[in-house]
Design an enzyme around this catalytic site. Sequence first.
Site: not given
Ligand code: G6P
Ligand code: MG
Length: 220
Positions: A12-14, A20, A48, A117-118, A148, A172-173
């Site tokens: 996962d990224l964020d 971020t 998240k 990543s979402a 997810k 993942e976090d």
């Molecule tokens: C990640 C973050 C979420 C965020 C999602 C969509 O999964 O953890 O908090 O809502 O990405 O991000 P975006 O940049 O597409 O709005």
């Molecule tokens: Mg995350």
Amino acid sequence: MTQQYFKAAIFDLDGVIADTARFHFLAWQSIADDEGFSLPAVVDDRVKGVDRMASLNIVLEYAGRTYSDAEKEALAAQKNERYVKLIAGLTPADLLPGAQLLLDRLRVDGIGIGLASASRNALPVLKALGIFEHFNTIADANYISHPKPHPEIFLTAADGLGVSPADCLGFEDAEAGITAIKAAGMTAVGVGSAELLREADDIVSDLTAFDYDRYFRTLI
Ligand code: G6P
Ligand code: MG
């Protein structure tokens, strides 16, 4: 029991690689401020791993009124504009502790590296952090139809790497992310709070605490 060595790592990224998650929350807070309501700290964890529109629906639970679809579209777009501004200054210094070293080691050891990543902002974030080239495959919200905790994004990344899910280790976090990794038939490393990430197979407070030799064979 013989030790299982994994062939790929899917991140996962964020909140795992990039510092971020706080910017997502700040952007939501500023939307809530403008709309005249406040967000409790628990929303930080609740959004998240949750895609943009679903995150907005969580935020609006605290608004005290209902919003039309058109209003929601506008707020989601505004949140993204603010998020994009907040991440405009990202540099490699915004990598979370241990991320650079782990990615470097995986690359040296020939382990497949994937992103799940979402976020639709994943590509510019990876580039700003200077780690885009480390990734052999990238699955983000632009390429998948089920968010997810559905396993699709992790399965898409495994497919892109040509590695079977059982040979992939996911990081993942977010609770929804751990559920997605497990549903994909992968082993899950939770990064963050053990209380929140109960379903994970292993938990580390951050990537500096990750026990590399337990999961990956080192070449040199
Ligand atoms: C990640 C973050 C979420 C965020 C999602 C969509 O999964 O953890 O908090 O809502 O990405 O991000 P975006 O940049 O597409 O709005
Ligand atoms: Mg995350």
